[in-house]
Write a protein that holds these residues in place. Sequence first.
Motif, PDB file in Angstrom:
ATOM      1  N   VAL A  79      48.323  58.695  -5.892  1.00 35.49           N
ATOM      2  CA  VAL A  79      48.233  60.008  -6.529  1.00 35.49           C
ATOM      3  C   VAL A  79      47.257  60.811  -5.675  1.00 35.49           C
ATOM      4  O   VAL A  79      46.062  60.533  -5.673  1.00 35.49           O
ATOM      5  N   ARG A  80      47.778  61.791  -4.932  1.00 39.14           N
ATOM      6  CA  ARG A  80      46.959  62.431  -3.902  1.00 39.14           C
ATOM      7  C   ARG A  80      46.734  63.922  -4.089  1.00 39.14           C
ATOM      8  O   ARG A  80      45.910  64.509  -3.408  1.00 39.14           O
ATOM      9  N   ARG A  81      47.459  64.545  -4.984  1.00 42.81           N
ATOM     10  CA  ARG A  81      47.339  65.995  -5.158  1.00 42.81           C
ATOM     11  C   ARG A  81      46.416  66.312  -6.330  1.00 42.81           C
ATOM     12  O   ARG A  81      46.429  65.630  -7.350  1.00 42.81           O
ATOM     13  N   PHE A  82      45.629  67.372  -6.146  1.00 44.58           N
ATOM     14  CA  PHE A  82      44.584  67.741  -7.102  1.00 44.58           C
ATOM     15  C   PHE A  82      45.108  67.768  -8.543  1.00 44.58           C
ATOM     16  O   PHE A  82      44.559  67.111  -9.423  1.00 44.58           O
ATOM     17  N   ASP A  83      46.146  68.552  -8.784  1.00 51.81           N
ATOM     18  CA  ASP A  83      46.640  68.689 -10.160  1.00 51.81           C
ATOM     19  C   ASP A  83      47.172  67.368 -10.713  1.00 51.81           C
ATOM     20  O   ASP A  83      47.019  67.087 -11.899  1.00 51.81           O
ATOM     21  N   ASP A  84      47.790  66.561  -9.856  1.00 55.67           N
ATOM     22  CA  ASP A  84      48.283  65.257 -10.307  1.00 55.67           C
ATOM     23  C   ASP A  84      47.125  64.331 -10.672  1.00 55.67           C
ATOM     24  O   ASP A  84      47.172  63.630 -11.690  1.00 55.67           O
ATOM     25  N   LEU A  99      33.633  62.918  -1.676  1.00 48.09           N
ATOM     26  CA  LEU A  99      34.382  61.874  -0.973  1.00 48.09           C
ATOM     27  C   LEU A  99      34.853  62.343   0.397  1.00 48.09           C
ATOM     28  O   LEU A  99      34.871  61.557   1.356  1.00 48.09           O
ATOM     29  N   VAL A 100      35.198  63.627   0.524  1.00 47.45           N
ATOM     30  CA  VAL A 100      35.563  64.180   1.830  1.00 47.45           C
ATOM     31  C   VAL A 100      34.322  64.256   2.715  1.00 47.45           C
ATOM     32  O   VAL A 100      34.342  63.833   3.875  1.00 47.45           O
ATOM     33  N   ASN A 101      33.210  64.760   2.173  1.00 47.41           N
ATOM     34  CA  ASN A 101      31.969  64.876   2.957  1.00 47.41           C
ATOM     35  C   ASN A 101      31.449  63.522   3.417  1.00 47.41           C
ATOM     36  O   ASN A 101      30.836  63.424   4.480  1.00 47.41           O
ATOM     37  N   GLN A 102      31.672  62.488   2.638  1.00 44.19           N
ATOM     38  CA  GLN A 102      31.221  61.141   3.006  1.00 44.19           C
ATOM     39  C   GLN A 102      32.213  60.436   3.935  1.00 44.19           C
ATOM     40  O   GLN A 102      31.981  59.306   4.340  1.00 44.19           O
ATOM     41  N   GLY A 103      33.323  61.079   4.236  1.00 40.43           N
ATOM     42  CA  GLY A 103      34.294  60.494   5.167  1.00 40.43           C
ATOM     43  C   GLY A 103      35.184  59.427   4.545  1.00 40.43           C
ATOM     44  O   GLY A 103      35.782  58.628   5.270  1.00 40.43           O
ATOM     45  N   LEU A 104      35.302  59.414   3.211  1.00 36.95           N
ATOM     46  CA  LEU A 104      36.161  58.423   2.548  1.00 36.95           C
ATOM     47  C   LEU A 104      37.574  58.955   2.339  1.00 36.95           C
ATOM     48  O   LEU A 104      38.530  58.186   2.289  1.00 36.95           O
ATOM     49  N   LEU A 105      37.689  60.264   2.200  1.00 37.11           N
ATOM     50  CA  LEU A 105      38.979  60.932   2.069  1.00 37.11           C
ATOM     51  C   LEU A 105      39.050  62.043   3.108  1.00 37.11           C
ATOM     52  O   LEU A 105      38.026  62.555   3.547  1.00 37.11           O
ATOM     53  N   HIS A 106      40.271  62.400   3.488  1.00 33.11           N
ATOM     54  CA  HIS A 106      40.460  63.595   4.298  1.00 33.11           C
ATOM     55  C   HIS A 106      41.576  64.416   3.672  1.00 33.11           C
ATOM     56  O   HIS A 106      42.421  63.890   2.939  1.00 33.11           O
ATOM     57  N   LYS A 107      41.531  65.718   3.927  1.00 36.93           N
ATOM     58  CA  LYS A 107      42.497  66.635   3.332  1.00 36.93           C
ATOM     59  C   LYS A 107      43.656  66.847   4.300  1.00 36.93           C
ATOM     60  O   LYS A 107      43.438  67.045   5.497  1.00 36.93           O
ATOM     61  N   VAL A 108      44.864  66.805   3.731  1.00 42.86           N
ATOM     62  CA  VAL A 108      46.078  67.050   4.507  1.00 42.86           C
ATOM     63  C   VAL A 108      46.803  68.224   3.846  1.00 42.86           C
ATOM     64  O   VAL A 108      47.160  68.133   2.665  1.00 42.86           O
ATOM     65  N   PRO A 109      47.008  69.316   4.569  1.00 47.11           N
ATOM     66  CA  PRO A 109      47.655  70.474   3.953  1.00 47.11           C
ATOM     67  C   PRO A 109      49.142  70.225   3.666  1.00 47.11           C
ATOM     68  O   PRO A 109      49.812  69.500   4.387  1.00 47.11           O
ATOM     69  N   TYR A 110      49.616  70.838   2.589  1.00 50.35           N
ATOM     70  CA  TYR A 110      51.048  70.855   2.274  1.00 50.35           C
ATOM     71  C   TYR A 110      51.344  72.192   1.613  1.00 50.35           C
ATOM     72  O   TYR A 110      50.444  72.874   1.123  1.00 50.35           O
ATOM     73  N   ARG A 111      52.591  72.535   1.623  1.00 47.68           N
ATOM     74  CA  ARG A 111      52.980  73.805   0.996  1.00 47.68           C
ATOM     75  C   ARG A 111      54.386  73.662   0.433  1.00 47.68           C
ATOM     76  O   ARG A 111      55.322  73.375   1.157  1.00 47.68           O
ATOM     77  N   GLU A 112      54.492  73.878  -0.855  1.00 46.13           N
ATOM     78  CA  GLU A 112      55.801  73.912  -1.484  1.00 46.13           C
ATOM     79  C   GLU A 112      56.315  75.334  -1.394  1.00 46.13           C
ATOM     80  O   GLU A 112      55.531  76.292  -1.414  1.00 46.13           O
ATOM     81  N   GLU A 113      57.632  75.464  -1.290  1.00 47.96           N
ATOM     82  CA  GLU A 113      58.243  76.786  -1.107  1.00 47.96           C
ATOM     83  C   GLU A 113      57.781  77.750  -2.201  1.00 47.96           C
ATOM     84  O   GLU A 113      57.790  77.417  -3.387  1.00 47.96           O
ATOM     85  N   GLY A 114      57.336  78.921  -1.763  1.00 54.07           N
ATOM     86  CA  GLY A 114      56.924  79.960  -2.689  1.00 54.07           C
ATOM     87  C   GLY A 114      55.507  79.818  -3.216  1.00 54.07           C
ATOM     88  O   GLY A 114      55.102  80.569  -4.107  1.00 54.07           O
ATOM     89  N   THR A 115      54.748  78.884  -2.701  1.00 60.73           N
ATOM     90  CA  THR A 115      53.364  78.701  -3.164  1.00 60.73           C
ATOM     91  C   THR A 115      52.419  78.757  -1.973  1.00 60.73           C
ATOM     92  O   THR A 115      52.830  78.675  -0.818  1.00 60.73           O
ATOM     93  N   ARG A 116      51.144  78.847  -2.279  1.00 58.60           N
ATOM     94  CA  ARG A 116      50.127  78.862  -1.219  1.00 58.60           C
ATOM     95  C   ARG A 116      49.928  77.436  -0.683  1.00 58.60           C
ATOM     96  O   ARG A 116      50.330  76.454  -1.314  1.00 58.60           O
ATOM     97  N   THR A 117      49.277  77.339   0.442  1.00 60.74           N
ATOM     98  CA  THR A 117      48.971  76.034   1.035  1.00 60.74           C
ATOM     99  C   THR A 117      47.927  75.333   0.175  1.00 60.74           C
ATOM    100  O   THR A 117      46.940  75.938  -0.253  1.00 60.74           O
ATOM    101  N   ARG A 118      48.171  74.077  -0.100  1.00 62.13           N
ATOM    102  CA  ARG A 118      47.242  73.232  -0.855  1.00 62.13           C
ATOM    103  C   ARG A 118      46.964  71.985  -0.030  1.00 62.13           C
ATOM    104  O   ARG A 118      47.471  71.849   1.076  1.00 62.13           O
ATOM    105  N   HIS A 119      46.180  71.063  -0.609  1.00 59.35           N
ATOM    106  CA  HIS A 119      45.826  69.853   0.127  1.00 59.35           C
ATOM    107  C   HIS A 119      46.097  68.595  -0.686  1.00 59.35           C
ATOM    108  O   HIS A 119      45.900  68.592  -1.894  1.00 59.35           O
ATOM    109  N   GLU A 120      46.528  67.572   0.025  1.00 51.54           N
ATOM    110  CA  GLU A 120      46.546  66.216  -0.523  1.00 51.54           C
ATOM    111  C   GLU A 120      45.291  65.536  -0.022  1.00 51.54           C
ATOM    112  O   GLU A 120      44.748  65.906   1.020  1.00 51.54           O
TER     113      GLU A 120
END
Length: 172
Positions: free
Chosen positions: A43-48, A67-88
């Motif tokens: 489960v990688r998306r914010f809302d999920d 978790l991102v600042n500590q280097g445990l997670l990294h953000k990967v951009p995605y974009r569903e049609e008709g929406t703004r870019t978000r991150h997993e």
Amino acid sequence: MPSQQPRPPALDWSVDNCTLGRTMEILGERWTVVVLREVFFGVRRFDDIRRHAGIPRQVLTNRLATLVNQGLLHKVPYREEGTRTRHEYRLTDRGLELQPILLAITQWGDRHLADPQGPSTVFVHRDCEEPLQLQVCCAGGHRVASPREVATRPGPGARPFVESQARERASR
């Protein structure tokens, strides 16, 4: 007359640079471990993550940032049609190294806190589908069957314990 227990040798060494304490500064809050659980489960998306785990929005924002600042997670951009870019949020190699810790905590919980029907999740080896079993072994390859077989020794970064520093920390 009661016998006096010997003074534990650990009292001679400072805990100011204890790596367990440093690790718990990152992981020691319930929601942080829950976020890691979700990402390990895929489960990688914010809302999920927020919906599935029931985490308040601001708490999740803060935990993901840590978790991102500590280097445990990294953000990967995605974009569903008709929406703004978000991150997993995906585990880094450093984050993946936490798996044995989370498995150990889960196995303890399975033994002591599971519902009468059993645990809600079972971890298996992908290749053979057999349940995982964590084991502790020394560098010499010997299996450590009981926590009573483990001893602590000062490591290369050990520093002598200074009573005045301990008093100063306690007064803060």
